[in-house]
Write a protein that holds these residues in place. Structure first.
Motif, PDB file in Angstrom:
ATOM      1  N   THR A  73     -51.683 -20.716  75.231  1.00  0.00           N
ATOM      2  CA  THR A  73     -52.609 -21.590  74.508  1.00  0.00           C
ATOM      3  C   THR A  73     -53.949 -20.917  74.224  1.00  0.00           C
ATOM      4  O   THR A  73     -54.715 -21.391  73.398  1.00  0.00           O
ATOM      5  N   ARG A  74     -54.235 -19.825  74.934  1.00  0.00           N
ATOM      6  CA  ARG A  74     -55.489 -19.108  74.722  1.00  0.00           C
ATOM      7  C   ARG A  74     -55.300 -18.105  73.589  1.00  0.00           C
ATOM      8  O   ARG A  74     -54.779 -17.022  73.777  1.00  0.00           O
ATOM      9  N   LYS A  75     -55.719 -18.494  72.395  1.00  0.00           N
ATOM     10  CA  LYS A  75     -55.436 -17.708  71.207  1.00  0.00           C
ATOM     11  C   LYS A  75     -56.546 -16.681  70.918  1.00  0.00           C
ATOM     12  O   LYS A  75     -57.718 -17.022  70.858  1.00  0.00           O
ATOM     13  N   GLY A  76     -56.144 -15.434  70.752  1.00  0.00           N
ATOM     14  CA  GLY A  76     -57.113 -14.394  70.446  1.00  0.00           C
ATOM     15  C   GLY A  76     -56.600 -13.391  69.436  1.00  0.00           C
ATOM     16  O   GLY A  76     -57.339 -12.513  68.985  1.00  0.00           O
ATOM     17  N   LEU A  77     -55.315 -13.498  69.081  1.00  0.00           N
ATOM     18  CA  LEU A  77     -54.729 -12.574  68.118  1.00  0.00           C
ATOM     19  C   LEU A  77     -55.499 -12.625  66.803  1.00  0.00           C
ATOM     20  O   LEU A  77     -55.870 -13.697  66.330  1.00  0.00           O
ATOM     21  N   ALA A  78     -55.731 -11.449  66.215  1.00  0.00           N
ATOM     22  CA  ALA A  78     -56.526 -11.386  64.984  1.00  0.00           C
ATOM     23  C   ALA A  78     -55.812 -10.537  63.934  1.00  0.00           C
ATOM     24  O   ALA A  78     -55.293  -9.465  64.233  1.00  0.00           O
ATOM     25  N   ILE A  79     -55.806 -11.042  62.698  1.00  0.00           N
ATOM     26  CA  ILE A  79     -55.190 -10.353  61.563  1.00  0.00           C
ATOM     27  C   ILE A  79     -56.257 -10.177  60.483  1.00  0.00           C
ATOM     28  O   ILE A  79     -56.993 -11.119  60.151  1.00  0.00           O
ATOM     29  N   LEU A 119     -53.645  -7.447  68.880  1.00  0.00           N
ATOM     30  CA  LEU A 119     -52.713  -8.334  69.575  1.00  0.00           C
ATOM     31  C   LEU A 119     -53.350  -9.116  70.714  1.00  0.00           C
ATOM     32  O   LEU A 119     -52.694 -10.009  71.284  1.00  0.00           O
ATOM     33  N   ALA A 120     -54.590  -8.807  71.077  1.00  0.00           N
ATOM     34  CA  ALA A 120     -55.326  -9.546  72.106  1.00  0.00           C
ATOM     35  C   ALA A 120     -54.540  -9.600  73.417  1.00  0.00           C
ATOM     36  O   ALA A 120     -53.837  -8.670  73.769  1.00  0.00           O
ATOM     37  N   ARG A 121     -54.644 -10.693  74.154  1.00  0.00           N
ATOM     38  CA  ARG A 121     -54.025 -10.778  75.479  1.00  0.00           C
ATOM     39  C   ARG A 121     -52.517 -10.982  75.425  1.00  0.00           C
ATOM     40  O   ARG A 121     -51.771 -10.398  76.208  1.00  0.00           O
ATOM     41  N   ALA A 122     -52.069 -11.832  74.519  1.00  0.00           N
ATOM     42  CA  ALA A 122     -50.665 -12.249  74.593  1.00  0.00           C
ATOM     43  C   ALA A 122     -49.925 -12.090  73.273  1.00  0.00           C
ATOM     44  O   ALA A 122     -48.892 -12.719  73.052  1.00  0.00           O
ATOM     45  N   GLY A 123     -50.440 -11.234  72.391  1.00  0.00           N
ATOM     46  CA  GLY A 123     -49.765 -11.023  71.120  1.00  0.00           C
ATOM     47  C   GLY A 123     -48.693  -9.962  71.209  1.00  0.00           C
ATOM     48  O   GLY A 123     -48.694  -9.111  72.089  1.00  0.00           O
ATOM     49  N   TRP A 124     -47.762 -10.007  70.277  1.00  0.00           N
ATOM     50  CA  TRP A 124     -46.713  -8.991  70.222  1.00  0.00           C
ATOM     51  C   TRP A 124     -46.113  -8.961  68.826  1.00  0.00           C
ATOM     52  O   TRP A 124     -46.338  -9.868  68.019  1.00  0.00           O
ATOM     53  N   ILE A 125     -45.371  -7.890  68.542  1.00  0.00           N
ATOM     54  CA  ILE A 125     -44.697  -7.739  67.256  1.00  0.00           C
ATOM     55  C   ILE A 125     -43.207  -7.569  67.506  1.00  0.00           C
ATOM     56  O   ILE A 125     -42.806  -6.743  68.325  1.00  0.00           O
ATOM     57  N   ARG A 126     -42.412  -8.345  66.828  1.00  0.00           N
ATOM     58  CA  ARG A 126     -40.961  -8.292  67.001  1.00  0.00           C
ATOM     59  C   ARG A 126     -40.291  -7.979  65.669  1.00  0.00           C
ATOM     60  O   ARG A 126     -40.535  -8.656  64.669  1.00  0.00           O
ATOM     61  N   TRP A 127     -39.464  -6.952  65.657  1.00  0.00           N
ATOM     62  CA  TRP A 127     -38.696  -6.609  64.468  1.00  0.00           C
ATOM     63  C   TRP A 127     -37.485  -7.522  64.376  1.00  0.00           C
ATOM     64  O   TRP A 127     -36.810  -7.786  65.372  1.00  0.00           O
ATOM     65  N   VAL A 157     -46.093 -11.988  52.933  1.00  0.00           N
ATOM     66  CA  VAL A 157     -46.573 -12.226  54.290  1.00  0.00           C
ATOM     67  C   VAL A 157     -46.796 -13.722  54.439  1.00  0.00           C
ATOM     68  O   VAL A 157     -47.581 -14.311  53.683  1.00  0.00           O
ATOM     69  N   ASP A 158     -46.101 -14.326  55.382  1.00  0.00           N
ATOM     70  CA  ASP A 158     -46.255 -15.757  55.648  1.00  0.00           C
ATOM     71  C   ASP A 158     -47.223 -15.942  56.812  1.00  0.00           C
ATOM     72  O   ASP A 158     -47.062 -15.315  57.864  1.00  0.00           O
ATOM     73  N   LEU A 159     -48.201 -16.804  56.638  1.00  0.00           N
ATOM     74  CA  LEU A 159     -49.162 -17.087  57.694  1.00  0.00           C
ATOM     75  C   LEU A 159     -48.799 -18.413  58.351  1.00  0.00           C
ATOM     76  O   LEU A 159     -48.768 -19.456  57.696  1.00  0.00           O
ATOM     77  N   ALA A 160     -48.527 -18.370  59.647  1.00  0.00           N
ATOM     78  CA  ALA A 160     -48.154 -19.574  60.384  1.00  0.00           C
ATOM     79  C   ALA A 160     -49.298 -20.107  61.245  1.00  0.00           C
ATOM     80  O   ALA A 160     -49.308 -21.282  61.598  1.00  0.00           O
ATOM     81  N   ALA A 161     -50.236 -19.241  61.606  1.00  0.00           N
ATOM     82  CA  ALA A 161     -51.412 -19.659  62.390  1.00  0.00           C
ATOM     83  C   ALA A 161     -52.652 -19.285  61.586  1.00  0.00           C
ATOM     84  O   ALA A 161     -53.069 -18.125  61.579  1.00  0.00           O
ATOM     85  N   PHE A 162     -53.240 -20.247  60.906  1.00  0.00           N
ATOM     86  CA  PHE A 162     -54.342 -19.962  59.990  1.00  0.00           C
ATOM     87  C   PHE A 162     -55.560 -19.377  60.715  1.00  0.00           C
ATOM     88  O   PHE A 162     -56.312 -18.583  60.142  1.00  0.00           O
ATOM     89  N   SER A 163     -55.762 -19.735  61.978  1.00  0.00           N
ATOM     90  CA  SER A 163     -56.915 -19.243  62.728  1.00  0.00           C
ATOM     91  C   SER A 163     -56.813 -17.748  63.023  1.00  0.00           C
ATOM     92  O   SER A 163     -57.812 -17.108  63.350  1.00  0.00           O
ATOM     93  N   ALA A 164     -55.608 -17.180  62.922  1.00  0.00           N
ATOM     94  CA  ALA A 164     -55.429 -15.755  63.221  1.00  0.00           C
ATOM     95  C   ALA A 164     -55.987 -14.864  62.116  1.00  0.00           C
ATOM     96  O   ALA A 164     -56.395 -13.730  62.378  1.00  0.00           O
ATOM     97  N   LEU A 165     -56.020 -15.333  60.886  1.00  0.00           N
ATOM     98  CA  LEU A 165     -56.499 -14.530  59.756  1.00  0.00           C
ATOM     99  C   LEU A 165     -58.021 -14.557  59.715  1.00  0.00           C
ATOM    100  O   LEU A 165     -58.632 -15.619  59.556  1.00  0.00           O
ATOM    101  N   LYS A 166     -58.646 -13.394  59.850  1.00  0.00           N
ATOM    102  CA  LYS A 166     -60.102 -13.317  59.971  1.00  0.00           C
ATOM    103  C   LYS A 166     -60.800 -12.882  58.689  1.00  0.00           C
ATOM    104  O   LYS A 166     -62.041 -12.789  58.670  1.00  0.00           O
ATOM    105  N   THR A 167     -60.061 -12.593  57.632  1.00  0.00           N
ATOM    106  CA  THR A 167     -60.662 -12.142  56.379  1.00  0.00           C
ATOM    107  C   THR A 167     -60.141 -12.985  55.212  1.00  0.00           C
ATOM    108  O   THR A 167     -59.130 -13.676  55.338  1.00  0.00           O
TER     109      THR A 167
END
Length: 293
Positions: A121-127, A72-80, A26-36
């Protein structure tokens, strides 16, 4: 914002793609998204996906007892992706990529994977990476799932009475009260029930209660059925094309032909049909009214 029907459809799609396959990394590109931090993200490397499930609007990938939970918060999504780049994803503030799950499949020449993205720009996605989904605070405090068999008319009645004079719109979208319903589907449910979004929760008579209960189950159930079998890339379009009032300000109500109106509500806005829901009377925009005083 992805809500219960879209997340449920994502679960069905990803379950078919992931179960029985190994997570390479698993590659993390946005460090602020990882909450644990415990277990670390690397605990997922080399695990086998056992199941993909949903908790309200949270998506849960269970891999050998380690859970990758995504909101996924307001603007998150998952793409295969049938093939991901060979080089690990890197942090890039201009790139919507938050994380990439790389799948190891020896039967394929290419290496597939999932891109977890967030626009704007409003980031809320959480992993979250946890051993038990209940370790995620948002999951631990979820209310009942409105499509679960245990969500009965009596359960709804008890919820509404407990919330007193609170506006029904806010009650429906509060995750600790009812799980999975957000701004869009609360608008759609109240339109289907022909009910004002500002109606006090405890003011419903027996007929109103039955109407609202049926509207909740049918609106969400129909959306899940329409989305079932669709790929992730098709879900946003399917949702938008089947909304009756949400996001349709100024357009004609598909039921009566009146103009769909909008008012501010909490941190967003709501849409409704005056003829269907408020006896033909437009609701006052309370946020605007305060500014005019």
């Amino acid at each position: 914002m992805p809500e219960l029907p879209e997340v449920e459809a994502l679960v069905q799609d990803l379950r078919g793609r992931l179960v029985g396959r190994a997570i390479s990394r698993v590659d993390l590109a946005a460090f602020s998204a990882l909450k644990t931090f415990d277990p670390p993200l690397s605990a997922l490397h080399g695990t086998l996906v056992d199941d993909v499930t949903r908790w309200g609007k949270f998506l849960d990938i269970d891999a050998s007892g380690v859970h990758l939970v995504i909101h996924l918060a307001r603007a998150g999504w998952i793409r295969w992706r049938d093939e991901v780049p060979a080089t690990p994803a890197r942090p890039n503030s201009k790139n919507p990529l938050a994380a990439r799950v790389v799948i190891d499949d020896p039967d394929l020449d290419a290496q597939p994977g999932l891109d977890i993205t967030e626009a704007g720009t409003r980031k809320g996605l959480a992993i979250y990476v946890v051993r038990d989904p209940q370790e995620v605070e948002g999951i631990a405090r979820l209310g009942p799932d409105p499509l679960d068999e245990s969500f009965t008319r009596d359960v709804l009645a008890d919820i509404l009475q407990a919330e007193g004079r609170k506006q029904i719109k806010g009650v429906l979208r509060m995750q600790s009260i009812v799980a999975g319903i957000g701004n869009a589907y609360s608008d759609e449910i109240l339109h289907a029930a022909r009910m004002s979004p500002f109606k006090p929760a405890n003011s419903l008579d027996e007929d109103d209660l039955q109407t609202l209960y049926v509207a909740i189950r049918s609106t969400l159930g129909d959306a899940v059925r329409r989305s079932s079998g669709l790929a992730a890339s098709e879900l946003k379009g399917e949702k938008k094309s089947n909304l009756a009032v949400h996001g349709r300000t100024g357009q004609a109500c598909p039921v009566c032909g009146d103009v769909v109106r909008e008012v501010s509500f909490a941190d967003s806005s709501l849409q409704y049909c005056p003829t269907c829901q408020t006896g033909g009377k437009p609701l006052a925009d309370r946020r605007l009214s305060k500014l005019l005083k």
